[in-house]
Design a protein around this motif. Structure first.
Motif, PDB file in Angstrom:
ATOM      1  N   UNK A 282       0.831  -1.210   0.000  1.00 23.35           N
ATOM      2  CA  UNK A 282       0.000   0.000   0.000  1.00 23.35           C
ATOM      3  C   UNK A 282       0.861   1.254   0.000  1.00 23.35           C
ATOM      4  N   UNK A 283       1.901   1.284   0.856  1.00 22.99           N
ATOM      5  CA  UNK A 283       2.769   2.457   0.935  1.00 22.99           C
ATOM      6  C   UNK A 283       3.504   2.669  -0.376  1.00 22.99           C
ATOM      7  N   UNK A 284       4.020   1.572  -0.946  1.00 23.08           N
ATOM      8  CA  UNK A 284       4.763   1.703  -2.201  1.00 23.08           C
ATOM      9  C   UNK A 284       3.864   2.214  -3.321  1.00 23.08           C
ATOM     10  N   UNK A 285       2.639   1.716  -3.411  1.00 24.09           N
ATOM     11  CA  UNK A 285       1.747   2.144  -4.468  1.00 24.09           C
ATOM     12  C   UNK A 285       1.360   3.603  -4.311  1.00 24.09           C
ATOM     13  N   UNK A 286       1.099   4.049  -3.034  1.00 23.32           N
ATOM     14  CA  UNK A 286       0.749   5.459  -2.809  1.00 23.32           C
ATOM     15  C   UNK A 286       1.905   6.358  -3.202  1.00 23.32           C
ATOM     16  N   UNK A 287       3.145   5.916  -2.810  1.00 23.88           N
ATOM     17  CA  UNK A 287       4.316   6.720  -3.157  1.00 23.88           C
ATOM     18  C   UNK A 287       4.510   6.772  -4.662  1.00 23.88           C
ATOM     19  N   UNK A 288       4.259   5.646  -5.335  1.00 27.40           N
ATOM     20  CA  UNK A 288       4.412   5.619  -6.791  1.00 27.40           C
ATOM     21  C   UNK A 288       3.403   6.525  -7.463  1.00 27.40           C
ATOM     22  N   UNK A 289       2.142   6.444  -7.042  1.00 26.16           N
ATOM     23  CA  UNK A 289       1.118   7.313  -7.617  1.00 26.16           C
ATOM     24  C   UNK A 289       1.449   8.789  -7.403  1.00 26.16           C
ATOM     25  N   UNK A 290       1.968   9.129  -6.170  1.00 19.92           N
ATOM     26  CA  UNK A 290       2.291  10.531  -5.870  1.00 19.92           C
ATOM     27  C   UNK A 290       3.414  11.025  -6.760  1.00 19.92           C
ATOM     28  N   UNK A 291       4.476  10.181  -6.859  1.00 18.09           N
ATOM     29  CA  UNK A 291       5.600  10.565  -7.710  1.00 18.09           C
ATOM     30  C   UNK A 291       5.179  10.690  -9.160  1.00 18.09           C
ATOM     31  N   UNK A 292       4.303   9.794  -9.593  1.00 22.45           N
ATOM     32  CA  UNK A 292       3.835   9.860 -10.975  1.00 22.45           C
ATOM     33  C   UNK A 292       3.064  11.127 -11.233  1.00 22.45           C
ATOM     34  N   UNK A 293       2.240  11.553 -10.263  1.00 24.61           N
ATOM     35  CA  UNK A 293       1.461  12.780 -10.440  1.00 24.61           C
ATOM     36  C   UNK A 293       2.372  14.001 -10.472  1.00 24.61           C
ATOM     37  N   UNK A 294       3.412  14.005  -9.594  1.00 23.45           N
ATOM     38  CA  UNK A 294       4.330  15.135  -9.572  1.00 23.45           C
ATOM     39  C   UNK A 294       5.079  15.271 -10.896  1.00 23.45           C
ATOM     40  N   UNK A 295       5.523  14.116 -11.426  1.00 24.11           N
ATOM     41  CA  UNK A 295       6.219  14.161 -12.708  1.00 24.11           C
ATOM     42  C   UNK A 295       5.294  14.668 -13.803  1.00 24.11           C
ATOM     43  N   UNK A 296       4.053  14.223 -13.763  1.00 25.07           N
ATOM     44  CA  UNK A 296       3.090  14.652 -14.768  1.00 25.07           C
ATOM     45  C   UNK A 296       2.818  16.144 -14.695  1.00 25.07           C
ATOM     46  N   UNK A 297       2.689  16.681 -13.484  1.00 27.81           N
ATOM     47  CA  UNK A 297       2.447  18.118 -13.339  1.00 27.81           C
ATOM     48  C   UNK A 297       3.642  18.919 -13.829  1.00 27.81           C
ATOM     49  N   UNK A 298       4.863  18.412 -13.531  1.00 26.70           N
ATOM     50  CA  UNK A 298       6.067  19.133 -13.971  1.00 26.70           C
ATOM     51  C   UNK A 298       6.147  19.173 -15.490  1.00 26.70           C
ATOM     52  N   UNK A 299       5.779  18.074 -16.160  1.00 27.06           N
ATOM     53  CA  UNK A 299       5.826  18.039 -17.615  1.00 27.06           C
ATOM     54  C   UNK A 299       4.796  18.981 -18.213  1.00 27.06           C
ATOM     55  N   UNK A 300       3.657  19.083 -17.563  1.00 27.05           N
ATOM     56  CA  UNK A 300       2.635  20.003 -18.075  1.00 27.05           C
ATOM     57  C   UNK A 300       3.117  21.443 -17.992  1.00 27.05           C
ATOM     58  N   UNK A 301       3.799  21.833 -16.856  1.00 26.81           N
ATOM     59  CA  UNK A 301       4.278  23.204 -16.706  1.00 26.81           C
ATOM     60  C   UNK A 301       5.352  23.510 -17.747  1.00 26.81           C
ATOM     61  N   UNK A 302       6.224  22.532 -18.011  1.00 24.85           N
ATOM     62  CA  UNK A 302       7.269  22.740 -19.003  1.00 24.85           C
ATOM     63  C   UNK A 302       6.672  22.974 -20.387  1.00 24.85           C
ATOM     64  N   UNK A 303       5.646  22.205 -20.704  1.00 25.19           N
ATOM     65  CA  UNK A 303       5.012  22.370 -22.013  1.00 25.19           C
ATOM     66  C   UNK A 303       4.348  23.730 -22.146  1.00 25.19           C
ATOM     67  N   UNK A 304       3.722  24.199 -21.059  1.00 26.07           N
ATOM     68  CA  UNK A 304       3.084  25.512 -21.107  1.00 26.07           C
ATOM     69  C   UNK A 304       4.109  26.620 -21.286  1.00 26.07           C
ATOM     70  N   UNK A 305       5.271  26.530 -20.518  1.00 23.38           N
ATOM     71  CA  UNK A 305       6.316  27.544 -20.635  1.00 23.38           C
ATOM     72  C   UNK A 305       6.887  27.569 -22.042  1.00 23.38           C
ATOM     73  N   UNK A 306       7.064  26.400 -22.676  1.00 22.11           N
ATOM     74  CA  UNK A 306       7.614  26.341 -24.017  1.00 22.11           C
ATOM     75  C   UNK A 306       6.647  26.961 -25.024  1.00 22.11           C
ATOM     76  N   UNK A 307       5.344  26.714 -24.814  1.00 27.12           N
ATOM     77  CA  UNK A 307       4.353  27.285 -25.726  1.00 27.12           C
ATOM     78  C   UNK A 307       4.348  28.807 -25.637  1.00 27.12           C
ATOM     79  N   UNK A 308       4.499  29.357 -24.407  1.00 28.76           N
ATOM     80  CA  UNK A 308       4.513  30.820 -24.251  1.00 28.76           C
ATOM     81  C   UNK A 308       5.747  31.446 -24.892  1.00 28.76           C
ATOM     82  N   UNK A 309       6.902  30.818 -24.755  1.00 28.50           N
ATOM     83  CA  UNK A 309       8.119  31.371 -25.312  1.00 28.50           C
ATOM     84  C   UNK A 309       8.082  31.384 -26.847  1.00 28.50           C
ATOM     85  N   UNK A 310       7.414  30.369 -27.416  1.00 31.94           N
ATOM     86  CA  UNK A 310       7.279  30.334 -28.875  1.00 31.94           C
ATOM     87  C   UNK A 310       6.375  31.421 -29.377  1.00 31.94           C
ATOM     88  N   UNK A 311       5.334  31.771 -28.583  1.00 36.43           N
ATOM     89  CA  UNK A 311       4.416  32.839 -29.002  1.00 36.43           C
ATOM     90  C   UNK A 311       5.120  34.206 -28.968  1.00 36.43           C
TER      91      UNK A 311
END
Length: 311
Positions: A282-311
């Motif tokens: 249970x602990x390992x799965x919760x930690x994995x899900x949390x880490x996965x969500x953090x990585x996903x949020x970071x990738x979304x922010x990077x994509x948004x910053x790249x889109x703004x710089x291109x504009x």
């Protein structure tokens, strides 16, 4: 004296009566000759003739008679065969004179014509054709005999080829050929039956697999629907999706352990199976899900910053 001659006179009288009268049977004609020359033809009944001068030269039957003739000949394909030809004939009533005086041995005359016709017709045919065209042979024999015997007072009623007997070796070969043909046909039927059985079995297996796959798909669909409903229920009490998913997996883990424990003869071992395994999972799965969500949020922010710089 008179008594002495009485038996002699009686005997002479009886002999005289027997010499004067004679009987002709039904369907019989009697030929009477006078002083060695033909005199008359007598039909059935009580008949009269002059003793010593007249005599019954012979009797002819007016019934239909049959003569069986066996002819051995060779076919077109060099096979010796014996044919039994039955000739049915009758003496013509108004030609008894010709039948009695013109032919001494009518049976031999008929036999000669049968031999001549059969040995002229059969060598033109193969063995198989002899069996098929035996009626044609009989017709040819009758036509030849009818023309030849009519002038002698005989009418040919019918001719029949009643038996066809090839050489023993030929018959054995024919039997082997027929047996081989029947075995070939039987093998073809057996092969068709086996092929149909294989095709039907394959169709049944394919249908079974299709139904099995459909059942598995339905099962997984229902499991997914159940998991979705379970997550929604847990979300309502404040448990997020990651924690809910981990909790469901741990619950299924313990359910599996319980099912294995109920099987007394099972050799299945589920690893890991220590008491703290569920908590660690249970602990390992919760930690994995949390880490996965953090990585996903970071990738979304990077994509948004790249889109703004291109504009």
């Amino acid at each position: 004296m008179n008594f002495f001659y009485f038996p002699i006179i009686a005997g002479l009288t009886v002999l005289l009566l027997f010499g004067v009268f004679f009987i002709v049977k039904q369907q019989t004609a009697a030929v009477v000759e006078r002083l060695g020359r033909f005199h008359s033809i007598r039909n059935s009944g009580l008949q009269f003739k002059i003793p010593i001068i007249d005599r019954v030269a012979g009797r002819l039957s007016l019934k239909i008679q049959q003569l069986d003739v066996i002819v051995e000949t060779k076919t077109l394909d060099d096979v010796f065969v014996k044919l039994k030809v039955s000739v049915q004939y009758v003496v013509i009533r108004n030609k008894v004179y010709e039948a009695f005086y013109m032919l001494e041995y009518p049976h031999e005359q008929i036999t000669s014509y049968v031999f001549d016709v059969v040995r002229a017709e059969v060598p033109k045919m193969k063995l198989d054709d002899v069996f098929v065209k035996k009626d044609d042979i009989a017709i040819a024999v009758k036509a030849e005999l009818q023309d030849a015997m009519l002038e002698y007072g005989y009418d040919i009623i019918k001719t029949l080829v009643t038996d066809i007997d090839p050489d023993a070796q030929v018959k054995s070969a024919m039997n082997r050929i027929n047996a081989s043909e029947r075995e070939k046909i039987a093998a073809q039927f057996e092969g068709d039956a086996a092929r149909i059985l294989i095709v039907e079995k394959a169709k049944a297996e394919a249908e079974s697999k299709r139904l099995q796959g459909q059942g598995i798909a339905d099962q997984r669909r229902e499991i997914a629907r159940g998991l979705e409903e379970s997550v929604e229920v847990l979300n309502k009490v404040g448990i997020n999706s990651q924690e809910a998913s981990a909790l469901i997996v741990v619950t299924q883990h313990y359910d599996t352990l319980q099912a294995i424990g109920e099987e007394t003869n099972s050799n299945l071992i589920l690893l890991p199976n220590s008491p703290q395994a569920g908590s660690d999972m249970l602990n390992n799965m919760v930690a994995s899900f949390t880490a996965s969500n953090q990585i996903g949020e970071a990738m979304k922010r990077q994509n948004k910053d790249r889109d703004k710089s291109e504009d």
